[in-house]
Design a protein around this motif. Structure first.
Motif, PDB file in Angstrom:
ATOM      1  N   VAL A  64       0.854  -1.188   0.000  1.00 56.82           N
ATOM      2  CA  VAL A  64       0.000   0.000   0.000  1.00 56.82           C
ATOM      3  C   VAL A  64       0.889   1.236   0.000  1.00 56.82           C
ATOM      4  O   VAL A  64       1.799   1.350   0.823  1.00 56.82           O
ATOM      5  N   VAL A  65       0.625   2.155  -0.925  1.00 59.23           N
ATOM      6  CA  VAL A  65       1.338   3.422  -0.986  1.00 59.23           C
ATOM      7  C   VAL A  65       0.360   4.528  -0.617  1.00 59.23           C
ATOM      8  O   VAL A  65      -0.680   4.688  -1.267  1.00 59.23           O
ATOM      9  N   VAL A  66       0.656   5.278   0.457  1.00 58.97           N
ATOM     10  CA  VAL A  66      -0.196   6.384   0.889  1.00 58.97           C
ATOM     11  C   VAL A  66       0.272   7.657   0.198  1.00 58.97           C
ATOM     12  O   VAL A  66       1.449   8.021   0.281  1.00 58.97           O
ATOM     13  N   VAL A  67      -0.649   8.324  -0.500  1.00 54.34           N
ATOM     14  CA  VAL A  67      -0.333   9.585  -1.177  1.00 54.34           C
ATOM     15  C   VAL A  67      -1.308  10.649  -0.713  1.00 54.34           C
ATOM     16  O   VAL A  67      -2.443  10.349  -0.330  1.00 54.34           O
ATOM     17  N   GLN A  68      -0.855  11.890  -0.749  1.00 52.89           N
ATOM     18  CA  GLN A  68      -1.701  12.990  -0.287  1.00 52.89           C
ATOM     19  C   GLN A  68      -2.074  13.876  -1.464  1.00 52.89           C
ATOM     20  O   GLN A  68      -1.253  14.179  -2.328  1.00 52.89           O
ATOM     21  N   GLY A  69      -3.348  14.301  -1.504  1.00 54.00           N
ATOM     22  CA  GLY A  69      -3.815  15.173  -2.571  1.00 54.00           C
ATOM     23  C   GLY A  69      -5.321  15.337  -2.506  1.00 54.00           C
ATOM     24  O   GLY A  69      -5.997  14.676  -1.704  1.00 54.00           O
ATOM     25  N   PRO A  70      -5.889  16.200  -3.354  1.00 48.90           N
ATOM     26  CA  PRO A  70      -7.335  16.428  -3.372  1.00 48.90           C
ATOM     27  C   PRO A  70      -8.080  15.149  -3.755  1.00 48.90           C
ATOM     28  O   PRO A  70      -7.749  14.513  -4.754  1.00 48.90           O
ATOM     29  N   LEU A  71      -9.072  14.788  -2.977  1.00 55.59           N
ATOM     30  CA  LEU A  71      -9.789  13.534  -3.214  1.00 55.59           C
ATOM     31  C   LEU A  71     -10.598  13.566  -4.493  1.00 55.59           C
ATOM     32  O   LEU A  71     -10.662  12.578  -5.229  1.00 55.59           O
ATOM     33  N   GLU A  72     -11.246  14.712  -4.773  1.00 53.56           N
ATOM     34  CA  GLU A  72     -12.180  14.777  -5.891  1.00 53.56           C
ATOM     35  C   GLU A  72     -11.495  14.678  -7.260  1.00 53.56           C
ATOM     36  O   GLU A  72     -12.171  14.540  -8.282  1.00 53.56           O
ATOM     37  N   GLN A  73     -10.154  14.732  -7.284  1.00 57.75           N
ATOM     38  CA  GLN A  73      -9.442  14.599  -8.553  1.00 57.75           C
ATOM     39  C   GLN A  73      -8.927  13.181  -8.792  1.00 57.75           C
ATOM     40  O   GLN A  73      -8.403  12.876  -9.861  1.00 57.75           O
ATOM     41  N   GLY A  74      -9.074  12.326  -7.789  1.00 53.02           N
ATOM     42  CA  GLY A  74      -8.490  10.992  -7.912  1.00 53.02           C
ATOM     43  C   GLY A  74      -6.975  11.098  -7.913  1.00 53.02           C
ATOM     44  O   GLY A  74      -6.396  12.065  -7.387  1.00 53.02           O
ATOM     45  N   PRO A  79     -16.460  12.683 -13.289  1.00 57.03           N
ATOM     46  CA  PRO A  79     -16.020  12.031 -14.528  1.00 57.03           C
ATOM     47  C   PRO A  79     -14.515  11.788 -14.569  1.00 57.03           C
ATOM     48  O   PRO A  79     -14.062  10.775 -15.097  1.00 57.03           O
ATOM     49  N   GLU A  80     -13.720  12.719 -13.981  1.00 56.92           N
ATOM     50  CA  GLU A  80     -12.266  12.558 -14.024  1.00 56.92           C
ATOM     51  C   GLU A  80     -11.775  11.362 -13.220  1.00 56.92           C
ATOM     52  O   GLU A  80     -10.703  10.822 -13.493  1.00 56.92           O
ATOM     53  N   ILE A  81     -12.578  10.926 -12.237  1.00 59.01           N
ATOM     54  CA  ILE A  81     -12.223   9.709 -11.500  1.00 59.01           C
ATOM     55  C   ILE A  81     -12.642   8.481 -12.289  1.00 59.01           C
ATOM     56  O   ILE A  81     -11.891   7.501 -12.385  1.00 59.01           O
TER      57      ILE A  81
END
Length: 218
Positions: A128-138, A159-161
């Motif tokens: 598992v790789v944990v990454v940080q960023g805005p959820l709504e962009q996938g 749609p972008e997800i």
């Protein structure tokens, strides 16, 4: 340190199996992964109840039955690459780590991401790789994904997800257009077409960033 093995057993036998969850890898993962480590220490006594458990402001671990049925409907295979959107403290990612080849755990909250990383490391989870960023962009950087989990209810799936699904890929979440009672849904990609179907009703809290859009009245 309290022993939660009995509570874990009761969760599986009382909440998961009676709700038509039969996937062996999933049931085994839920029988082994210590859910209590993924909630605040003050909440460990209720870690296995059939409710959504708050872990931070506006953030929850989805109740066991709902997460189990969502993951079963995703038909996760041992070779799959999975994106867990809104990974929170990492419980669903830990379950998926025993079902899939690789899991990308996307979290927008730095503290939750740090907690998820630490707990997964404590449990010896290495896929598992944990990454940080805005959820709504996938997380398009590692797309396409065979499976995408939106860990919470959404007013609609961006749609972008959906575009980050691989051919034949599956996305599971709870869709709640008005932010109240929602419906668990499965979306699948075939070519450039995404199809969806309703799975069951679920009153799952909304995932921040996926709330209903304001309706303007004149």
């Amino acid at each position: 340190m309290p022993d939660y093995s009995a509570a874990r057993y009761n969760m599986v036998e009382g909440q998961v199996r009676p709700n038509k969850v039969t996937d062996h890898a999933l049931v085994d993962a839920m029988s082994r992964i210590p859910r209590e480590l993924f909630v605040p220490k003050a909440s460990r006594g209720i870690a296995y109840v059939d409710e959504d458990i708050p872990v931070a402001k506006g953030r929850y671990l989805i109740e066991p039955m709902v997460i189990a049925r969502l993951l079963q409907e995703a038909y996760v295979k041992p070779t799959d690459i999975v994106l867990d959107v809104g990974a929170c403290t990492g419980y669903a990612s830990a379950l998926l780590s025993r079902m899939a080849a690789t899991v990308v755990a996307l979290e927008s909250d730095a503290e939750l991401a740090s907690r998820a990383e630490a707990t997964l490391r404590e449990l010896g989870v290495d896929n598992v790789v944990v990454v940080q960023g805005p959820l709504e962009q996938g997380y398009a950087k590692q797309a396409p994904y065979d499976v995408i989990l939106l860990h919470g209810a959404v007013a609609e799936v961006p749609p972008e997800i959906l575009e980050q699904l691989a051919e034949g890929g599956r996305l599971v979440t709870v869709v709640s257009p008005d932010g109240r009672m929602g419906q668990a849904r499965l979306f699948q990609r075939t070519g450039k077409v995404e199809t969806g179907r309703i799975l069951f009703d679920a009153a799952t809290p909304l995932l921040p960033g996926f709330e209903p859009k304001p309706v303007f009245e004149f």
